[in-house]
Enzyme design. Structure first.
Site, short mmCIF file in Angstrom:
data_model
loop_
_atom_site.label_atom_id
_atom_site.label_comp_id
_atom_site.label_asym_id
_atom_site.label_seq_id
_atom_site.Cartn_x
_atom_site.Cartn_y
_atom_site.Cartn_z
N ASP A 1 0.87 -1.17 0.00
CA ASP A 1 0.00 0.00 0.00
C ASP A 1 0.91 1.23 0.00
OD1 ASP A 1 1.01 0.05 2.56
OD2 ASP A 1 -0.89 -0.40 3.55
N SER B 1 -6.08 -12.75 3.59
CA SER B 1 -5.29 -11.92 2.66
C SER B 1 -5.11 -10.52 3.26
CB SER B 1 -5.99 -11.85 1.31
OG SER B 1 -7.26 -11.22 1.43
N TYR B 2 -4.41 -9.67 2.54
CA TYR B 2 -4.06 -8.34 3.05
C TYR B 2 -5.33 -7.58 3.44
CZ TYR B 2 -1.44 -4.01 3.51
OH TYR B 2 -0.86 -2.87 4.00
N PRO B 3 -5.41 -7.09 4.69
CA PRO B 3 -6.68 -6.53 5.18
C PRO B 3 -6.91 -5.06 4.85
CG PRO B 3 -5.11 -6.63 6.98
CD PRO B 3 -4.41 -7.19 5.77
#
Length: 861
Positions: free
Chosen positions: A119, A335-337
């Site tokens: 991110d 998975s990526y939160p």
């Protein structure tokens, strides 16, 4: 053989990724900071045999801060923070020595692969790592690429190996957008916060907040809560009337009918309708309908929806829910939160995660039926271009995760299964009746196929009484027609879930920062979380928002911050210049700040109504050294002493209790000393209110007590009560607490290290003599004769708490990680001594153990 350095964002991630890539065949060792491990294994990279070194950071390596005097509130006009104040990148956690650690591990490496979170914050950390590592890496030859970026969304073998196979480069534009946000928040937030904190805390005593903070995102967040509060306060209930009819289906069953007019607000008109219908004996069926409808399965799960559900259904605050989700991610369960996307790409393997759940005791049957019959493609949602929606990556049980982690994981898994299930189908029946001139309706629902509600039962169509089979023209007997009087009700306070929705709608914060902003307004005592996780503003929060509206509504409205967020996104996309966005935004807020300062009287008028002036707050405690009148102790945050005669305020240490210290006075300024304590078994020390706020010696810091004062002869000072160097920190000194008897304590004047010693001793005194082995000050102890631990009924003993075998048995160390060397026997301390502070010539020398690495830091081994 070349060496490839790989860096992840957290130690647990580094271990998981290294285990996958090395197939478990790796060696590990602790790095020099003691927190991050290094995993090494052989492999191939770009077709060549290499040695991989996998390690991690702990979040941001660097943080942005002002230089020098600009960090001191009393030395700088807050207006200077907008442009004149220089900033620098400092280590985010100096104790971790992260820059040095990265340089040690990066030295001599040929390539680096960045495994930071995918991110904007992760991209920013990429460049923080590169700034530390690139200068010590081997220089590339022939312009070959040496910096690589791995992009992944889950910690699974498939995703990690795929990321390693398609390495890219870090995105500098995304990193710049984070730099811009950090600088804007620092300059704008600090300027407004410093001004309004100093202004209002200097006038009012019961604000009950240690910081009157302003934040470009935090303040609009508070604004939403106060806006709802204002609607509740201004709400005036109105009376209305509803016509309710009941008809008999048979002798044992009746139906309640809903009035088509719903309600009327005029009593006479309502009575007229009642008079027109109550004499009727039959209700005639005018129309019937039966229609099959569908309740759609949910969209794939993104961060904001997860936070909403965690708050409203699971009772978890947004920040706690985010931290729990991050732990589940680093452990490989989800998975990526952090994602804004609610759409699965066509290439996403939906069956893989679903098969992981095929043997789960709670939903195995549902999953097996879906796999056998063929899954349903999820609904088309929003593709934000970041990570896929939040997805369970492996099965887990309640016993495995426990508590709140399980409840969040269970929801994420049920939500995912629901997205690939079919819609819920039901039959909606409706019958329209006429009683006299008025029309009434009755509806009912019957489930045809439960679809996704089988796995999300709380979303199921509510069970309703089935309607009788009727045809147009049929009649039913009217059992009752009556008039109900009701009142409109005010809205309730915002729930966290509703606030998250408003923040997302108006572009306040990001999916990652929304929980932080909500937590901030709670921590600042601007709102309190009530039952149902509803946010009720405090007086302070209400007055601040009303004051902003009175002076400059744009400071609290979401419009200006939303516009700034759009500009930051343009930087991330490479469509806006970093310097231009930064300069323009700071110029806008600088003008607003000057207008705010000039108009502060408008907010002050509101403060005067809600809060008490300093002079009228608190209770008399200790005497002022200037006028010798009693100063008042103001217990509300931030706790402080105020002299109304001199109109002076003295800040006190926070998070403890304050009481008068034996009416003793400071020899420098004649102020009465007070005693700060963290509790009966914690640290305590005396302090002079004036010296604590205006340090008399260069080596004293503001806000410290007598345990850091280097006055050469004061009986309460470090010079008289200091014993030796702290075992837990670089700069602290262990100081005797003279008020702690008969449960005597020795505590560090910088960190939390604390030692309980010599319980039930009559007297403990720091001797002028020092230990021959370690140069720490000796202690003279008088024991109670009945409870003396000394041999032969002795009651007096002088010795070193580090070296004396008698004392070693009587010392219990607290807030430390390992066994203290004072329990390991004598003969281990040697090296050079270090002084306890500034001393005039002729005074006793240093009283610290000779060598901190061998004598005291051995304690960490």
């Amino acid at each position: 053989m070349k060496t490839v350095l790989m860096v992840a964002e957290k130690p647990s991630l580094a271990q998981s990724i290294a285990k996958i890539l090395s197939r478990g065949s790796m060696s590990s060792r602790k790095g020099l900071n003691g927190t991050c491990s290094v995993y090494e294994y052989p492999g191939t990279f770009a077709g060549q045999p290499v040695r991989f070194k996998m390690t991690s950071v702990c979040g941001h390596v660097m943080t942005l801060d002002f230089l020098g005097k600009y960090n001191k509130w009393d030395k700088v006009d807050p207006a200077e923070l907008f442009s004149q104040a220089p900033t620098e990148k400092k280590e985010a956690n100096p104790k971790l020595n992260m820059v040095k650690f990265l340089q040690v591990e990066g030295r001599g490496c040929d390539c680096i692969v960045l495994w930071l979170d995918c991110d904007k914050e992760g991209e920013n950390i990429c460049f923080e790592v590169l700034d530390a590592v690139l200068p010590v890496m081997n220089q590339a030859h022939g312009g070959e690429q040496t910096v690589f970026r791995a992009r992944f969304s889950s910690i699974t073998d498939t995703d990690i190996c795929a990321a390693m196979a398609r390495l890219g480069e870090p995105d500098h534009n995304e990193a710049l957008s984070v730099d811009a946000r950090q600088e804007l928040d620092l300059r704008i937030g600090c300027a407004f916060t410093r001004f309004q904190t100093k202004y209002f805390q200097g006038k009012y005593g019961n604000l009950d907040s240690s910081l009157i903070s302003f934040g470009p995102c935090q303040t609009p967040t508070l604004g939403f809560c106060v806006e709802r509060h204002d609607k509740i306060q201004s709400f005036k209930p109105e009376t209305y009337w509803v016509l309710q009819a009941k008809v008999d289906v048979d002798k044992d069953r009746s139906l309640l009918l809903d009035w088509d007019r719903v309600r009327v607000f005029d009593r006479e008109i309502a009575q007229m309708f009642l008079n027109m219908t109550k004499l009727e004996k039959e209700a005639q069926v005018e129309a019937t309908s039966r229609k099959e409808k569908a309740k759609q399965r949910p969209l794939a799960l993104n961060t904001v929806e997860m936070l909403r559900v965690a708050s409203s259904a699971l009772g978890m605050g947004p920040q706690h829910a985010m931290q729990t989700a991050e732990r589940l991610y680093t452990q490989g369960y989800i998975s990526y939160p952090r994602t804004e996307t609610t759409h699965y790409p066509e290439s996403f393997d939906l069956k893989g995660p679903l098969r992981q759940q095929a043997n789960h005791p709670y939903w195995a049957d549902t999953v097996k039926r879906l796999l056998a019959a063929g899954i349903n493609r999820p609904r088309k949602g929003h593709d934000a271009g970041d990570h896929p929606p939040i997805t369970p990556m492996k099965a887990a049980t309640e016993a495995e995760l426990g508590g709140e982690a399980w409840r969040l994981y269970e929801y994420i898994t049920r939500h995912f299964i629901a997205t690939v299930s079919h819609d819920c189908k039901y039959l909606q029946s409706s019958v329209s009746f006429r009683i006299g001139p008025e029309r009434f309706t009755c509806t009912g629902k019957t489930v045809i196929s439960p679809g996704f509600t089988e796995i999300m039962p709380w979303q199921s169509v509510p069970l309703e009484e089935s309607l009788p089979t009727c045809q147009k023209g049929d009649t039913l007997a009217v059992a009752e027609v009556k008039l109900l009087e009701k009142q409109t009700s005010p809205p309730d306070y915002l729930t966290e879930a509703e606030l998250i929705t408003l923040m997302e709608k108006h572009g306040i914060g990001t999916d990652a920062s929304i929980p932080v902003h909500i937590n901030n307004i709670c921590q600042r005592n601007y709102v309190v979380v009530e039952s149902g996780r509803r946010l009720k503003p405090t007086n302070l929060g209400i007055v601040l928002v009303h004051g902003y509206y009175k002076i400059d509504a744009e400071l609290v409205l979401p419009t200006i911050r939303s516009a700034v967020e759009k500009q930051l996104n343009l930087i991330a996309q490479g469509r806006a210049d970093f310097r231009q966005v930064l300069g323009h935004t700071l110029d806008v807020f600088k003008r607003k700040f000057h207008y705010f300062v000039d108009s502060i009287a408008g907010m002050d008028e509101l403060m005067e109504v809600s809060f008490s002036p300093l002079a009228a707050t608190g209770k008399p405690l200790s005497r002022c050294g200037k006028c010798h009148r009693f100063m008042k102790y103001i217990q509300a945050k931030p706790s402080r002493l105020h002299c109304s005669h001199c109109d002076e305020t003295y800040t006190l240490p926070q998070n403890g209790t304050i009481k008068l210290y034996k009416e003793l006075r400071c020899p420098l300024d004649d102020f009465e000393l007070v005693l700060w304590s963290s509790g009966s078994r914690g640290k305590s020390y005396p302090l002079c209110p004036y010296c604590s706020n205006h340090p008399p010696f260069r080596d004293m810091k503001k806000g410290t007590g007598c345990n850091e004062c280097t006055h050469p002869s004061c009986q309460h000072s470090l010079s008289m009560l200091g014993i030796g160097q702290c075992v837990g920190c670089e700069s602290g000194v262990l100081v005797l607490d003279p008020t702690s008897g008969p449960k005597w304590r020795v505590a560090c004047n910088r960190c939390h290290v604390l030692a309980h010693c010599f319980e039930n001793a009559h007297r403990v005194r720091v001797s002028a003599e020092t230990c021959a082995s370690c140069e720490a000050a000796l202690l003279d102890v008088d024991f109670n004769k009945a409870k003396s631990p000394l041999p032969g009924d002795g009651t007096q003993h002088t010795g070193c708490i580090f070296c004396d075998p008698v004392f070693q048995e009587l010392v219990e160390l607290k807030h430390a990680a390992s066994c203290h060397p004072m329990h390991r026997g004598p003969g281990r301390r040697q090296g050079r001594g270090r002084g306890r502070g500034r001393r005039p010539a002729g005074k006793p020398g240093p009283r610290r153990p000779k060598d901190k690495m061998s004598a005291l830091a051995a304690y960490f081994v």
